[in-house]
Design an enzyme around this catalytic site. Sequence first.
Site, PDB file in Angstrom:
ATOM      1  N   ARG A 172       0.828  -1.203   0.000  1.00  0.00           N
ATOM      2  CA  ARG A 172       0.000   0.000   0.000  1.00  0.00           C
ATOM      3  C   ARG A 172       0.861   1.250   0.000  1.00  0.00           C
ATOM      4  O   ARG A 172       0.595   2.199  -0.720  1.00  0.00           O
ATOM      5  CB  ARG A 172      -0.894  -0.026   1.245  1.00  0.00           C
ATOM      6  CG  ARG A 172      -1.580   1.282   1.549  1.00  0.00           C
ATOM      7  CD  ARG A 172      -2.758   1.069   2.445  1.00  0.00           C
ATOM      8  NE  ARG A 172      -3.656   0.110   1.851  1.00  0.00           N
ATOM      9  CZ  ARG A 172      -4.509  -0.666   2.541  1.00  0.00           C
ATOM     10  NH1 ARG A 172      -4.581  -0.553   3.847  1.00  0.00           N
ATOM     11  NH2 ARG A 172      -5.293  -1.508   1.918  1.00  0.00           N
ATOM     12  N   TYR A 173       1.863   1.269   0.834  1.00  0.00           N
ATOM     13  CA  TYR A 173       2.732   2.438   0.958  1.00  0.00           C
ATOM     14  C   TYR A 173       3.964   2.232   0.096  1.00  0.00           C
ATOM     15  O   TYR A 173       4.305   1.110  -0.263  1.00  0.00           O
ATOM     16  CB  TYR A 173       3.143   2.616   2.425  1.00  0.00           C
ATOM     17  CG  TYR A 173       1.982   2.820   3.363  1.00  0.00           C
ATOM     18  CD1 TYR A 173       1.351   4.051   3.455  1.00  0.00           C
ATOM     19  CD2 TYR A 173       1.518   1.779   4.166  1.00  0.00           C
ATOM     20  CE1 TYR A 173       0.294   4.242   4.322  1.00  0.00           C
ATOM     21  CE2 TYR A 173       0.455   1.961   5.043  1.00  0.00           C
ATOM     22  CZ  TYR A 173      -0.151   3.204   5.118  1.00  0.00           C
ATOM     23  OH  TYR A 173      -1.193   3.389   5.973  1.00  0.00           O
ATOM     24  N   ARG A 192       6.928  -0.133   2.023  1.00  0.00           N
ATOM     25  CA  ARG A 192       6.720  -1.246   2.952  1.00  0.00           C
ATOM     26  C   ARG A 192       5.553  -2.130   2.514  1.00  0.00           C
ATOM     27  O   ARG A 192       4.602  -1.651   1.905  1.00  0.00           O
ATOM     28  CB  ARG A 192       6.512  -0.747   4.388  1.00  0.00           C
ATOM     29  CG  ARG A 192       5.514   0.383   4.551  1.00  0.00           C
ATOM     30  CD  ARG A 192       6.010   1.303   5.685  1.00  0.00           C
ATOM     31  NE  ARG A 192       5.002   2.263   6.126  1.00  0.00           N
ATOM     32  CZ  ARG A 192       4.820   3.442   5.550  1.00  0.00           C
ATOM     33  NH1 ARG A 192       5.513   3.776   4.476  1.00  0.00           N
ATOM     34  NH2 ARG A 192       3.912   4.274   6.018  1.00  0.00           N
ATOM     35  N   CYS A 205      -4.332 -17.931  15.642  1.00  0.00           N
ATOM     36  CA  CYS A 205      -3.887 -17.161  16.799  1.00  0.00           C
ATOM     37  C   CYS A 205      -4.194 -17.985  18.044  1.00  0.00           C
ATOM     38  O   CYS A 205      -5.172 -18.719  18.059  1.00  0.00           O
ATOM     39  CB  CYS A 205      -4.662 -15.848  16.918  1.00  0.00           C
ATOM     40  SG  CYS A 205      -3.959 -14.492  15.996  1.00  0.00           S
ATOM     41  N   CYS A 232      -9.140 -12.624  19.047  1.00  0.00           N
ATOM     42  CA  CYS A 232      -9.691 -11.375  19.577  1.00  0.00           C
ATOM     43  C   CYS A 232     -11.014 -11.113  18.857  1.00  0.00           C
ATOM     44  O   CYS A 232     -11.076 -11.127  17.627  1.00  0.00           O
ATOM     45  CB  CYS A 232      -8.747 -10.210  19.298  1.00  0.00           C
ATOM     46  SG  CYS A 232      -7.162 -10.379  20.100  1.00  0.00           S
ATOM     47  N   CYS A 286     -10.959  -8.525  16.052  1.00  0.00           N
ATOM     48  CA  CYS A 286      -9.933  -8.727  15.014  1.00  0.00           C
ATOM     49  C   CYS A 286     -10.317  -8.024  13.705  1.00  0.00           C
ATOM     50  O   CYS A 286     -11.429  -8.156  13.210  1.00  0.00           O
ATOM     51  CB  CYS A 286      -9.750 -10.213  14.755  1.00  0.00           C
ATOM     52  SG  CYS A 286      -8.535 -10.579  13.468  1.00  0.00           S
ATOM     53  N   ARG A 296      -9.033  -8.721  10.870  1.00  0.00           N
ATOM     54  CA  ARG A 296      -8.995  -9.692   9.760  1.00  0.00           C
ATOM     55  C   ARG A 296      -9.897 -10.887  10.027  1.00  0.00           C
ATOM     56  O   ARG A 296      -9.574 -12.020   9.700  1.00  0.00           O
ATOM     57  CB  ARG A 296      -7.561 -10.151   9.497  1.00  0.00           C
ATOM     58  CG  ARG A 296      -6.754  -9.046   8.912  1.00  0.00           C
ATOM     59  CD  ARG A 296      -5.517  -9.449   8.153  1.00  0.00           C
ATOM     60  NE  ARG A 296      -4.768  -8.217   7.974  1.00  0.00           N
ATOM     61  CZ  ARG A 296      -3.702  -7.888   8.700  1.00  0.00           C
ATOM     62  NH1 ARG A 296      -3.203  -8.734   9.580  1.00  0.00           N
ATOM     63  NH2 ARG A 296      -3.129  -6.716   8.519  1.00  0.00           N
ATOM     64  N   ASP A 332     -11.618  -0.164  12.974  1.00  0.00           N
ATOM     65  CA  ASP A 332     -12.021  -0.180  11.568  1.00  0.00           C
ATOM     66  C   ASP A 332     -13.467  -0.675  11.470  1.00  0.00           C
ATOM     67  O   ASP A 332     -13.897  -1.471  12.300  1.00  0.00           O
ATOM     68  CB  ASP A 332     -11.114  -1.133  10.771  1.00  0.00           C
ATOM     69  CG  ASP A 332      -9.647  -0.700  10.788  1.00  0.00           C
ATOM     70  OD1 ASP A 332      -9.405   0.519  10.772  1.00  0.00           O
ATOM     71  OD2 ASP A 332      -8.768  -1.583  10.822  1.00  0.00           O
ATOM     72  N   ASP A 388      -7.458   4.334   9.957  1.00  0.00           N
ATOM     73  CA  ASP A 388      -7.091   3.700   8.694  1.00  0.00           C
ATOM     74  C   ASP A 388      -8.248   3.919   7.724  1.00  0.00           C
ATOM     75  O   ASP A 388      -9.371   3.496   7.988  1.00  0.00           O
ATOM     76  CB  ASP A 388      -6.817   2.200   8.926  1.00  0.00           C
ATOM     77  CG  ASP A 388      -5.725   1.666   8.018  1.00  0.00           C
ATOM     78  OD1 ASP A 388      -5.549   2.234   6.918  1.00  0.00           O
ATOM     79  OD2 ASP A 388      -5.060   0.691   8.404  1.00  0.00           O
ATOM     80  N   LYS A 417      -3.244   4.895   6.730  1.00  0.00           N
ATOM     81  CA  LYS A 417      -3.417   5.433   8.078  1.00  0.00           C
ATOM     82  C   LYS A 417      -3.098   6.923   8.114  1.00  0.00           C
ATOM     83  O   LYS A 417      -2.121   7.359   7.504  1.00  0.00           O
ATOM     84  CB  LYS A 417      -2.482   4.706   9.047  1.00  0.00           C
ATOM     85  CG  LYS A 417      -2.776   3.216   9.174  1.00  0.00           C
ATOM     86  CD  LYS A 417      -1.871   2.589  10.224  1.00  0.00           C
ATOM     87  CE  LYS A 417      -2.040   1.088  10.315  1.00  0.00           C
ATOM     88  NZ  LYS A 417      -1.470   0.362   9.150  1.00  0.00           N
TER      89      LYS A 417
HETATM   90  C1  LIG Z   1      -0.426  -0.244   8.925  1.00  0.00           C
HETATM   91  C2  LIG Z   1       0.105  -0.770   7.675  1.00  0.00           C
HETATM   92  C3  LIG Z   1       1.465  -0.660   7.366  1.00  0.00           C
HETATM   93  C4  LIG Z   1       2.464  -0.019   8.295  1.00  0.00           C
HETATM   94  O1  LIG Z   1       2.204   1.317   8.481  1.00  0.00           O
HETATM   95  P1  LIG Z   1       3.153   2.214   9.400  1.00  0.00           P
HETATM   96  O2  LIG Z   1       2.429   3.515   9.491  1.00  0.00           O
HETATM   97  O3  LIG Z   1       4.473   2.280   8.705  1.00  0.00           O
HETATM   98  O4  LIG Z   1       3.262   1.513  10.720  1.00  0.00           O
HETATM   99  C5  LIG Z   1       1.897  -1.142   6.152  1.00  0.00           C
HETATM  100  N1  LIG Z   1       1.052  -1.714   5.284  1.00  0.00           N
HETATM  101  C6  LIG Z   1      -0.260  -1.828   5.540  1.00  0.00           C
HETATM  102  C7  LIG Z   1      -1.166  -2.451   4.522  1.00  0.00           C
HETATM  103  C8  LIG Z   1      -0.790  -1.370   6.755  1.00  0.00           C
HETATM  104  O5  LIG Z   1      -2.097  -1.507   7.019  1.00  0.00           O
END
Ligand SMILES: *Cc1c(COP(=O)(O)O)cnc(C)c1O
Length: 399
Positions: free
Chosen positions: A112-113, A116, A125, A129, A132, A134, A291, A328, A335
């Site tokens: 997404r980002y 990362r 798990c 929870c 959860c 997911r 969420d 989110d 986020k």
């Molecule tokens: C939360 C999340 C991250 C990590 O986000 P940070 O703000 O760097 O902690 C990375 N990918 C996805 C899909 C997420 O939901």
Amino acid sequence: MRRWMKFAAWREVPEGRWADWRWQVENSICRADALAELLPLSEDERKAIAEVSKVYPMRITPHYLSLVEDLHDPSDPVRLQAVPLPEELDPVGEEDPLDETMDSPVPGLTHRYPDRVLLVTTNFCPTYCRHCTRKRIWCRWEEPDLGEWFRYIRAHPEVRDVLVSGGSPLCLPLAKLEEILKGICEIPHVEVVRLGAREPATLPQRFSDPELLEVLERYSRKLWMVVHFNHPREVTPEAKEAVWKVLRLGIPVLSQTVLLRNVNDSPGIMRELMRRLLAVKVKPYYILHGDPVKGTMHFRTSLGRGNEVMEGLRGHISGLGVPHYMVDLPYGAGKVPVGPNYLLTSGEKMAVFRNYEGLLVAYPLDGKGDEDESQGVSKLLSSGGALVPDGVPRLGRRR
Ligand SMILES: *Cc1c(COP(=O)(O)O)cnc(C)c1O
């Protein structure tokens, strides 16, 4: 008296068995009948739990259940997080409101980002929870293709940070966990690998397995651990021990907390949680707004409640203990931080801030402004100074 001895069924369990993570997993509570032998449940409650667990299974470690304080209280904050409620069957909400599946170039990997990616490694798990995010994968799970993940990450040199999540990667067979960590850590452009873990709260005994610690140590150069604590009671002496073992390997430990109605949506409880986390050397990273996930909607609070919680943290406790409050967004927008504003207004000559005490104070800027016979905030903008509320304890301490 040991915490578990309040349960008649476990009164004879010796310390050594209780401390064994395998015993904890094997004796986890997955059926309404089994739970009814531990908690006083009405016939209606028992039936409802059996019904709900057909859709969203129940699984609770003895350790986690032992954190319930009043066995007769249906609104106990630990019980609310682990014992199914009929509200989970409400059809409101979405299965995947963050569109993780849509932002997924290969199954189980969300990119997404820019730098990362998130990996969903398992749907298991030790404690499910009820909140959860997911829940959609609990009963619908396809084994990911690890080779496909590694190829994707290798082909994307912009990926520096890999989140190993689930489910609970620390409960994977160790050979599989090692295969994942090795495959990722060997990629030169991956600098940070984050392991998601709820175990310090739900199964801290997991960390007394020397073989797990050996695996973590082999990859500790790149590893961080992000744990999940929601209530001060989860920060037990066993959790402290577990966290310390991880810290000693050179792995920093951060925590994420989900804002949950009737569990932790109060400034006092959240302040206590953050203090306890700092005391065991865990850095609170995020408070996540709930969420809009189907089956968890009864846990959601207003953004206003979240802001009240943040007002109770900033300034009141060490800045180390103040996490970012995050929402989110849908459409995979990711986020964003929310939370109270501290910059009230600004002019050419002055900005006006307020602090946690409610004091309004002018902050000089480089620009030019008018001298003005105004009052209130306008006067602060033109002439500087501060508006001080009554009864500020700090000022009482001044010489
Ligand atoms: C939360 C999340 C991250 C990590 O986000 P940070 O703000 O760097 O902690 C990375 N990918 C996805 C899909 C997420 O939901």
